[in-house]
Design an enzyme around this catalytic site. Structure first.
Site, mmCIF file in Angstrom:
data_model
loop_
_atom_site.group_PDB
_atom_site.id
_atom_site.type_symbol
_atom_site.label_atom_id
_atom_site.label_comp_id
_atom_site.label_asym_id
_atom_site.label_seq_id
_atom_site.Cartn_x
_atom_site.Cartn_y
_atom_site.Cartn_z
ATOM 1 N N LYS A 63 12.671 1.286 -7.887
ATOM 2 C CA LYS A 63 12.693 1.471 -6.425
ATOM 3 C C LYS A 63 14.032 1.068 -5.784
ATOM 4 O O LYS A 63 14.438 1.640 -4.788
ATOM 5 C CB LYS A 63 11.534 0.707 -5.780
ATOM 6 C CG LYS A 63 10.177 1.313 -6.127
ATOM 7 C CD LYS A 63 9.027 0.563 -5.497
ATOM 8 C CE LYS A 63 7.723 1.021 -6.148
ATOM 9 N NZ LYS A 63 6.538 0.396 -5.572
ATOM 10 N N ASP A 99 5.001 2.492 0.648
ATOM 11 C CA ASP A 99 4.145 1.383 0.188
ATOM 12 C C ASP A 99 3.775 0.472 1.360
ATOM 13 O O ASP A 99 2.622 0.053 1.492
ATOM 14 C CB ASP A 99 4.889 0.505 -0.833
ATOM 15 C CG ASP A 99 4.961 1.160 -2.210
ATOM 16 O OD1 ASP A 99 4.067 1.961 -2.536
ATOM 17 O OD2 ASP A 99 5.930 0.862 -2.948
HETATM 18 N N1 LIG Z 1 -1.602 -0.375 -4.850
HETATM 19 C C1 LIG Z 1 -0.408 0.159 -4.771
HETATM 20 O O1 LIG Z 1 -0.242 1.261 -4.235
HETATM 21 C C2 LIG Z 1 0.800 -0.603 -5.285
HETATM 22 C C3 LIG Z 1 2.082 -0.253 -4.822
HETATM 23 C C4 LIG Z 1 3.186 -0.967 -5.299
HETATM 24 C C5 LIG Z 1 3.010 -2.000 -6.243
HETATM 25 N N2 LIG Z 1 1.745 -2.309 -6.686
HETATM 26 C C6 LIG Z 1 1.542 -3.431 -7.667
HETATM 27 O O2 LIG Z 1 2.184 -4.600 -7.173
HETATM 28 C C7 LIG Z 1 2.433 -5.502 -8.248
HETATM 29 C C8 LIG Z 1 3.800 -6.169 -8.084
HETATM 30 O O3 LIG Z 1 4.822 -5.212 -8.169
HETATM 31 P P1 LIG Z 1 6.342 -5.599 -7.757
HETATM 32 O O4 LIG Z 1 7.154 -4.364 -7.939
HETATM 33 O O5 LIG Z 1 6.371 -6.272 -6.435
HETATM 34 O O6 LIG Z 1 6.702 -6.656 -8.917
HETATM 35 P P2 LIG Z 1 7.993 -7.576 -9.054
HETATM 36 O O7 LIG Z 1 9.065 -7.180 -8.099
HETATM 37 O O8 LIG Z 1 8.311 -7.630 -10.511
HETATM 38 O O9 LIG Z 1 7.466 -9.050 -8.581
HETATM 39 C C9 LIG Z 1 6.531 -9.744 -9.320
HETATM 40 C C10 LIG Z 1 6.125 -11.054 -8.592
HETATM 41 O O10 LIG Z 1 4.988 -11.556 -9.287
HETATM 42 C C11 LIG Z 1 5.209 -12.920 -9.657
HETATM 43 N N3 LIG Z 1 4.491 -13.128 -10.899
HETATM 44 C C12 LIG Z 1 4.526 -12.365 -12.028
HETATM 45 N N4 LIG Z 1 3.664 -12.853 -12.959
HETATM 46 C C13 LIG Z 1 3.065 -13.943 -12.393
HETATM 47 C C14 LIG Z 1 2.087 -14.879 -12.843
HETATM 48 N N5 LIG Z 1 1.539 -14.786 -14.065
HETATM 49 N N6 LIG Z 1 1.714 -15.854 -12.001
HETATM 50 C C15 LIG Z 1 2.239 -15.940 -10.759
HETATM 51 N N7 LIG Z 1 3.174 -15.102 -10.274
HETATM 52 C C16 LIG Z 1 3.589 -14.113 -11.082
HETATM 53 C C17 LIG Z 1 6.706 -13.076 -9.768
HETATM 54 O O11 LIG Z 1 7.024 -14.445 -9.573
HETATM 55 P P3 LIG Z 1 8.443 -15.114 -10.093
HETATM 56 O O12 LIG Z 1 9.440 -14.818 -9.006
HETATM 57 O O13 LIG Z 1 8.136 -16.558 -10.214
HETATM 58 O O14 LIG Z 1 8.771 -14.455 -11.397
HETATM 59 C C18 LIG Z 1 7.162 -12.157 -8.595
HETATM 60 O O15 LIG Z 1 7.100 -12.856 -7.374
HETATM 61 C C19 LIG Z 1 2.280 -4.687 -9.535
HETATM 62 O O16 LIG Z 1 1.055 -5.068 -10.127
HETATM 63 C C20 LIG Z 1 2.204 -3.234 -9.031
HETATM 64 O O17 LIG Z 1 1.411 -2.423 -9.868
HETATM 65 C C21 LIG Z 1 0.650 -1.641 -6.214
#
Ligand SMILES: NC(=O)c1ccc[n+]([C@@H]2O[C@H](COP(=O)([O-])OP(=O)(O)OC[C@H]3O[C@@H](n4cnc5c(N)ncnc54)[C@H](OP(=O)(O)O)[C@@H]3O)[C@@H](O)[C@H]2O)c1
Length: 266
Positions: A63, A99
């Protein structure tokens, strides 16, 4: 026929082709939507023009690349610095973020004021900035403090697990990937349980799954939902862009909901 796709890595699990193709077909729009695995985000534009695509959705982890490679960034995407939808017009790529408004649409039915966002990644940024634009003041709680810098610079109240001081929130949103492929909670139970005990609503952006976070919310009697509605609404907004706003939102929603039901997402 116009061609559309989703770019991501991984991308094989994506339900977006089902949503868009079903609605294209029902609305009689001559188009097809497919999945394209992209490993190197810097090549997004080259791949887009190679396949003569009209529009694409961009998902994890590209993204930010989609934002940087857009010819013009439209709306809230410029502030979020992440783009999940591209639309080509006269050889120019317009970049949007659906989003954030998609998420907002999915929680509109709830009555809330105080919001806590768990996580500080791309999705947290999108939701926090959009909620702020709508007059809310979401707090951010993340496992580590590194990613909180972005939010602090924008004036948000932020906490890491180490320095969190309990407060009362109406709505708690899990934007972390905890629970996506494992059974972990987005924060330690002793931290999370009191937060949820005094909250009204819990929303997870992970879709089609009762995550450990939602299970805990269910046990504590909160109203909760997963990310299926967010997925649906971001898809409707992308569809409007892809078809140059020629169809009514309600009509697109009707067909996309039908396709989700057929795929057992509802
Ligand atoms: N429903 C929808 O339409 C939609 C749309 C977009 C995204 N999503 C979902 O949103 C989620 C996040 O996506 P993203 O792109 O924002 O990810 P990202 O940028 O990689 O961010 C991940 C975040 O999760 C935290 N994290 C990861 N594993 C963890 C754990 N075991 N315990 C606690 N915190 C944890 C990380 O913390 P640290 O900073 O400490 O590493 C970080 O803050 C994904 O599951 C994705 O599929 C859904």
């Amino acid at each position: 026929m116009k061609l559309y796709a989703i770019f991501g890595n991984p991308v094989e699990h994506s339900i977006s082709p089902t949503l868009h193709n079903f609605a294209f077909d029902k609305l009689g729009f001559d188009a097809c939507y497919t999945k394209i695995l992209v490993e190197d985000g810097s090549r997004l534009k080259e791949i887009f023009f190679h396949y003569r695509l009209k529009g694409v959705n961009i998902t994890v982890p590209h993204k930010e690349w989609a934002y940087r490679l857009s010819d013009e960034v439209v709306g809230i995407a410029a502030e979020i610095e992440a783009v999940n939808t591209w639309y080509e017009k006269n050889g120019k790529i317009f970049g949007y973020n659906t989003d954030a408004p998609g998420f907002y649409e999915s929680v509109k039915e709830f009555e809330f004021e105080n919001v806590l966002i768990l996580g500080a990644g791309g999705t947290a940024k999108a939701i926090a900035l959009y909620l702020a634009q709508k007059g809310f003041n979401p707090h951010i709680l993340n496992r580590s403090s590194q990613r909180l810098e972005f939010f602090r610079e924008k004036g948000f109240t932020t906490f890491s697990w180490q320095d969190f001081s309990p407060q009362r929130y109406d709505l708690v949103i899990n934007t972390t990937s905890a629970g996506l492929k494992d059974e972990s909670l987005p924060a330690p139970k002793e931290l999370l349980e009191p937060i949820l005990q005094s909250a009204k609503y819990a929303v997870d952006v992970i879709y089609n799954k009762l995550t450990p976070f939602l299970k805990l919310a269910q046990e504590l009697g909160l109203t909760y939902k997963d990310g299926t509605d967010m997925l649906l609404y971001q898809g409707i907004l992308a569809f409007e862009i892809f078809t140059d706003f020629r169809y009514e939102k309600e009509e697109i929603a009707k067909y996309m909901k039908q396709s989700l039901k057929l795929a057992n997402y509802y």
